[in-house]
Design a protein around this motif. Structure first.
Motif, short mmCIF file in Angstrom:
data_model
loop_
_atom_site.label_atom_id
_atom_site.label_comp_id
_atom_site.label_asym_id
_atom_site.label_seq_id
_atom_site.Cartn_x
_atom_site.Cartn_y
_atom_site.Cartn_z
N MET A 1 13.68 52.45 -59.42
CA MET A 1 15.07 52.95 -60.38
C MET A 1 16.00 51.73 -61.23
O MET A 1 16.03 51.54 -62.47
CB MET A 1 15.89 53.86 -59.82
CG MET A 1 15.19 55.13 -58.93
SD MET A 1 16.32 55.47 -57.90
CE MET A 1 18.10 55.94 -58.30
N LEU A 2 15.43 50.69 -60.66
CA LEU A 2 16.02 49.12 -61.14
C LEU A 2 15.90 48.97 -62.29
O LEU A 2 16.02 48.86 -63.65
CB LEU A 2 16.71 48.38 -59.97
CG LEU A 2 16.82 47.25 -60.58
CD1 LEU A 2 18.79 47.11 -61.02
CD2 LEU A 2 17.30 45.94 -60.01
N ALA A 3 14.30 49.16 -62.62
CA ALA A 3 12.95 48.93 -64.18
C ALA A 3 14.11 49.39 -64.93
O ALA A 3 13.54 49.53 -66.01
CB ALA A 3 12.30 48.51 -63.41
N GLN A 4 14.01 51.00 -64.04
CA GLN A 4 14.28 52.18 -65.88
C GLN A 4 15.96 51.75 -65.91
O GLN A 4 15.42 51.94 -67.06
CB GLN A 4 13.84 53.13 -65.07
CG GLN A 4 12.29 54.11 -64.64
CD GLN A 4 11.99 55.06 -64.30
OE1 GLN A 4 12.93 55.74 -64.02
NE2 GLN A 4 11.32 54.96 -65.00
N LEU A 5 16.65 51.31 -65.40
CA LEU A 5 18.22 51.54 -65.86
C LEU A 5 17.69 49.73 -66.32
O LEU A 5 18.49 50.13 -67.91
CB LEU A 5 18.51 51.16 -64.52
CG LEU A 5 20.31 50.34 -64.83
CD1 LEU A 5 20.93 51.99 -65.47
CD2 LEU A 5 20.99 50.63 -63.83
N ILE A 6 17.40 48.73 -65.98
CA ILE A 6 17.71 47.99 -66.84
C ILE A 6 16.47 47.43 -68.85
O ILE A 6 17.53 47.56 -69.60
CB ILE A 6 16.64 46.42 -66.19
CG1 ILE A 6 17.31 46.40 -65.10
CG2 ILE A 6 16.53 45.74 -67.18
CD1 ILE A 6 16.69 45.36 -63.94
N GLN A 7 15.97 48.67 -68.60
CA GLN A 7 15.06 49.29 -69.73
C GLN A 7 15.70 50.59 -70.94
O GLN A 7 15.83 50.44 -71.46
CB GLN A 7 13.62 49.55 -69.30
CG GLN A 7 13.21 50.12 -70.71
CD GLN A 7 12.10 48.75 -71.03
OE1 GLN A 7 11.85 47.77 -70.84
NE2 GLN A 7 12.33 48.89 -72.83
N ALA A 8 16.66 51.03 -70.00
CA ALA A 8 17.21 51.77 -71.10
C ALA A 8 17.99 51.08 -71.34
O ALA A 8 18.92 50.84 -72.55
CB ALA A 8 18.10 52.62 -69.99
N MET A 9 19.28 50.23 -70.53
CA MET A 9 20.19 48.97 -71.51
C MET A 9 19.47 48.50 -72.02
O MET A 9 20.03 48.08 -72.94
CB MET A 9 21.15 48.67 -69.72
CG MET A 9 21.21 49.09 -69.07
SD MET A 9 22.65 48.20 -67.42
CE MET A 9 22.31 46.95 -67.67
N TYR A 10 18.64 47.96 -72.21
CA TYR A 10 17.69 46.66 -72.88
C TYR A 10 17.98 47.79 -74.33
O TYR A 10 17.83 47.07 -75.30
CB TYR A 10 16.25 46.84 -72.67
CG TYR A 10 15.95 45.70 -73.74
CD1 TYR A 10 16.04 44.37 -74.31
CD2 TYR A 10 14.75 46.87 -74.11
CE1 TYR A 10 15.83 43.81 -75.16
CE2 TYR A 10 14.00 45.59 -75.39
CZ TYR A 10 14.62 44.56 -76.09
OH TYR A 10 13.78 44.19 -76.60
N ASN A 11 17.28 49.25 -74.28
CA ASN A 11 16.53 49.88 -74.94
C ASN A 11 18.24 50.28 -76.75
O ASN A 11 18.07 50.07 -77.35
CB ASN A 11 16.06 50.94 -75.39
CG ASN A 11 14.98 50.79 -74.79
OD1 ASN A 11 14.63 49.65 -75.00
ND2 ASN A 11 14.01 51.96 -73.97
N ILE A 12 19.04 50.29 -74.91
CA ILE A 12 20.23 50.54 -75.95
C ILE A 12 20.98 49.59 -76.86
O ILE A 12 21.46 49.50 -78.22
CB ILE A 12 21.43 51.87 -75.14
CG1 ILE A 12 21.03 52.77 -74.48
CG2 ILE A 12 22.93 51.01 -75.52
CD1 ILE A 12 21.94 53.21 -73.16
N VAL A 13 21.18 48.39 -76.35
CA VAL A 13 20.80 47.27 -76.79
C VAL A 13 20.54 47.06 -78.05
O VAL A 13 21.19 46.32 -79.34
CB VAL A 13 21.51 46.04 -75.41
CG1 VAL A 13 22.21 44.66 -76.28
CG2 VAL A 13 22.00 46.38 -74.92
N ASP A 14 19.31 46.91 -78.10
CA ASP A 14 18.07 46.91 -78.76
C ASP A 14 18.85 47.76 -79.99
O ASP A 14 19.19 47.47 -81.34
CB ASP A 14 16.88 46.85 -78.48
CG ASP A 14 16.03 46.09 -79.61
OD1 ASP A 14 16.43 45.47 -80.14
OD2 ASP A 14 14.63 46.86 -78.89
N SER A 15 19.13 48.99 -79.87
CA SER A 15 18.84 49.78 -81.16
C SER A 15 20.41 48.98 -81.47
O SER A 15 20.51 50.29 -83.20
CB SER A 15 19.14 51.31 -80.18
OG SER A 15 18.12 51.80 -79.66
#
Length: 114
Positions: free
Chosen positions: A31-45
């Motif tokens: 869950m932590l890995a998915q949260l970090i990936q989602a946050m990265y995607n938001i910032v990247d977008s």
């Protein structure tokens, strides 16, 4: 310790523990890995979106193909990587032409919806 012994120790958890306890042990890191990936995607977008709308669209299109390419590359299936890229380009072009065709031929009907 042999390789078979390590594998047996890893799967012992699944034989002896109850499912809720297994989930409590395994789920938080995932869950932590998915949260970090989602946050990265938001910032990247956000940053790509400030560059241009076209770049943001291209980034969204590539998001679905990256896991497939990563898996094939990791298994050294380079031919499948090439085939996947070829197919993704082909499907992207076909869907783009279908979208343009819908707007060209059904523009008045689409505008009446709004």
């Amino acid at each position: 310790m042999k390789k078979d012994d390590r594998a047996g120790a890893k799967t012992e958890l699944f034989r002896t523990e109850k499912i809720p306890r297994i989930l409590l042990k395994i789920a938080p890191p995932v869950m932590l890995a998915q949260l970090i990936q989602a946050m990265y995607n938001i910032v990247d977008s956000f940053f790509v979106g400030q560059y241009s709308e076209t770049a943001l669209t291209a980034m969204g299109l590539q998001t679905c193909i990256v896991p497939v390419l990563s898996f094939n590359y990791a298994t050294k299936s380079y031919l499948r990587c090439r085939e996947t890229m070829k197919d993704s380009y082909l499907f992207s072009c076909v869907f783009m032409l279908l979208g343009v065709g819908c707007f060209v031929f059904f523009l008045t009907q689409l505008l009446k919806i709004f």
